[in-house]
Design a protein around this motif. Structure first.
Motif, PDB file in Angstrom:
ATOM      1  N   THR A   1     -32.504  83.273 -16.205  1.00  0.00           N
ATOM      2  CA  THR A   1     -32.751  81.850 -16.441  1.00  0.00           C
ATOM      3  C   THR A   1     -34.495  81.882 -15.576  1.00  0.00           C
ATOM      4  O   THR A   1     -34.768  81.251 -15.724  1.00  0.00           O
ATOM      5  N   TYR A   2     -35.002  83.032 -15.832  1.00  0.00           N
ATOM      6  CA  TYR A   2     -36.144  82.768 -15.280  1.00  0.00           C
ATOM      7  C   TYR A   2     -37.189  82.131 -16.060  1.00  0.00           C
ATOM      8  O   TYR A   2     -37.051  82.784 -17.089  1.00  0.00           O
ATOM      9  N   ILE A   3     -38.339  81.185 -15.269  1.00  0.00           N
ATOM     10  CA  ILE A   3     -38.535  80.609 -16.988  1.00  0.00           C
ATOM     11  C   ILE A   3     -40.473  80.964 -15.920  1.00  0.00           C
ATOM     12  O   ILE A   3     -40.806  80.364 -14.864  1.00  0.00           O
ATOM     13  N   ASP A   4     -41.501  81.829 -16.365  1.00  0.00           N
ATOM     14  CA  ASP A   4     -42.541  82.108 -16.322  1.00  0.00           C
ATOM     15  C   ASP A   4     -43.650  80.393 -16.053  1.00  0.00           C
ATOM     16  O   ASP A   4     -44.814  80.670 -16.849  1.00  0.00           O
ATOM     17  N   ASP A   5     -43.411  79.561 -15.515  1.00  0.00           N
ATOM     18  CA  ASP A   5     -43.822  78.147 -15.170  1.00  0.00           C
ATOM     19  C   ASP A   5     -44.218  78.251 -14.094  1.00  0.00           C
ATOM     20  O   ASP A   5     -43.334  78.543 -13.280  1.00  0.00           O
ATOM     21  N   LYS A   6     -45.312  77.377 -13.267  1.00  0.00           N
ATOM     22  CA  LYS A   6     -45.479  77.236 -12.521  1.00  0.00           C
ATOM     23  C   LYS A   6     -45.294  75.511 -12.382  1.00  0.00           C
ATOM     24  O   LYS A   6     -45.284  74.887 -12.728  1.00  0.00           O
ATOM     25  N   PHE A   7     -44.211  75.490 -10.947  1.00  0.00           N
ATOM     26  CA  PHE A   7     -44.385  73.618 -10.658  1.00  0.00           C
ATOM     27  C   PHE A   7     -45.035  73.365  -8.860  1.00  0.00           C
ATOM     28  O   PHE A   7     -45.534  73.752  -8.879  1.00  0.00           O
ATOM     29  N   GLU A   8     -45.065  72.077  -9.623  1.00  0.00           N
ATOM     30  CA  GLU A   8     -46.198  71.577  -7.863  1.00  0.00           C
ATOM     31  C   GLU A   8     -45.063  70.624  -8.019  1.00  0.00           C
ATOM     32  O   GLU A   8     -44.957  69.910  -8.973  1.00  0.00           O
ATOM     33  N   LEU A   9     -45.076  70.307  -6.496  1.00  0.00           N
ATOM     34  CA  LEU A   9     -44.415  69.166  -6.047  1.00  0.00           C
ATOM     35  C   LEU A   9     -45.588  68.664  -4.416  1.00  0.00           C
ATOM     36  O   LEU A   9     -45.944  69.300  -3.857  1.00  0.00           O
ATOM     37  N   PRO A  10     -45.218  67.678  -4.060  1.00  0.00           N
ATOM     38  CA  PRO A  10     -45.376  67.536  -2.784  1.00  0.00           C
ATOM     39  C   PRO A  10     -44.554  68.012  -1.811  1.00  0.00           C
ATOM     40  O   PRO A  10     -43.587  68.258  -2.130  1.00  0.00           O
ATOM     41  N   ILE A  11     -45.016  68.466  -0.498  1.00  0.00           N
ATOM     42  CA  ILE A  11     -44.499  69.039   0.184  1.00  0.00           C
ATOM     43  C   ILE A  11     -44.097  67.413   0.848  1.00  0.00           C
ATOM     44  O   ILE A  11     -44.704  67.151   1.633  1.00  0.00           O
ATOM     45  N   CYS A  12     -42.956  67.915   1.547  1.00  0.00           N
ATOM     46  CA  CYS A  12     -42.018  66.723   2.068  1.00  0.00           C
ATOM     47  C   CYS A  12     -42.603  66.888   3.840  1.00  0.00           C
ATOM     48  O   CYS A  12     -42.909  66.227   4.547  1.00  0.00           O
ATOM     49  N   ARG A  13     -42.495  67.987   3.966  1.00  0.00           N
ATOM     50  CA  ARG A  13     -42.507  68.313   5.707  1.00  0.00           C
ATOM     51  C   ARG A  13     -43.183  70.582   5.569  1.00  0.00           C
ATOM     52  O   ARG A  13     -42.186  71.002   4.261  1.00  0.00           O
ATOM     53  N   THR A  14     -43.512  70.623   6.056  1.00  0.00           N
ATOM     54  CA  THR A  14     -43.158  72.245   6.764  1.00  0.00           C
ATOM     55  C   THR A  14     -42.028  72.970   7.968  1.00  0.00           C
ATOM     56  O   THR A  14     -42.119  71.768   8.525  1.00  0.00           O
TER      57      THR A  14
END
Length: 152
Positions: free
Chosen positions: A67-80
């Motif tokens: 099910t791989y989709i060659d899209d880049k996703f961007e999300l805020p980092i909650c924490r490391t």
């Protein structure tokens, strides 16, 4: 106490999950009560700043996955989070929040992003997601799929 236990759904050691925000369905997940945080297989994980906030961009799964989709996703980092693997090595991971669907229930959950290409299952469901929702029956697998098929 007994009434609380009766309200929990039974989950197997392996389940299939859906990520509605990313249009990903039927992703194999390993249920791991030894892990606190859930994790998600990604590659090309790159942190960056946007308007003074920390974000991470990544590709979900990898090209070898069905099910791989060659899209880049961007999300805020909650924490490391520093995570110690089963082989004893430590890794700094970015944690993001998204929705995961399991047993017809949509759950807002945090996932650490990591390369799980050497692992058999691309998603690991940890205690934080499981606690108060599920009891794990390690002798079972794909219980949610059986329930969904009975509804059809």
């Amino acid at each position: 106490m007994a009434s609380q236990l009766n309200e929990l759904k039974i989950i197997g050691r392996l389940e299939r999950v859906h990520f509605p925000e990313w249009n990903l369905t039927n992703i194999n997940a390993k249920v791991d009560t030894g892990a606190y945080t859930s994790s998600l297989h990604c590659h090309h994980i790159q942190p960056f700043d946007r308007d003074g906030e920390r974000y991470v961009k990544f590709n979900l799964l990898d090209p070898s996955h069905d099910t791989y989709i060659d899209d880049k996703f961007e999300l805020p980092i909650c924490r490391t989070k520093t995570v110690k693997s089963s082989n004893g090595s430590t890794e700094e991971r970015y944690v993001v929040e998204t929705r995961v669907e399991l047993f017809g229930e949509t759950i807002k959950a945090k996932f650490s992003l990591t390369d799980r290409s050497e692992m058999r299952y691309p998603v690991l469901l940890g205690r934080k997601l499981l606690n108060g929702r599920f009891l794990v029956d390690v002798s079972q697998k794909y219980i949610s799929q059986e329930i969904e098929e009975k509804k059809i």
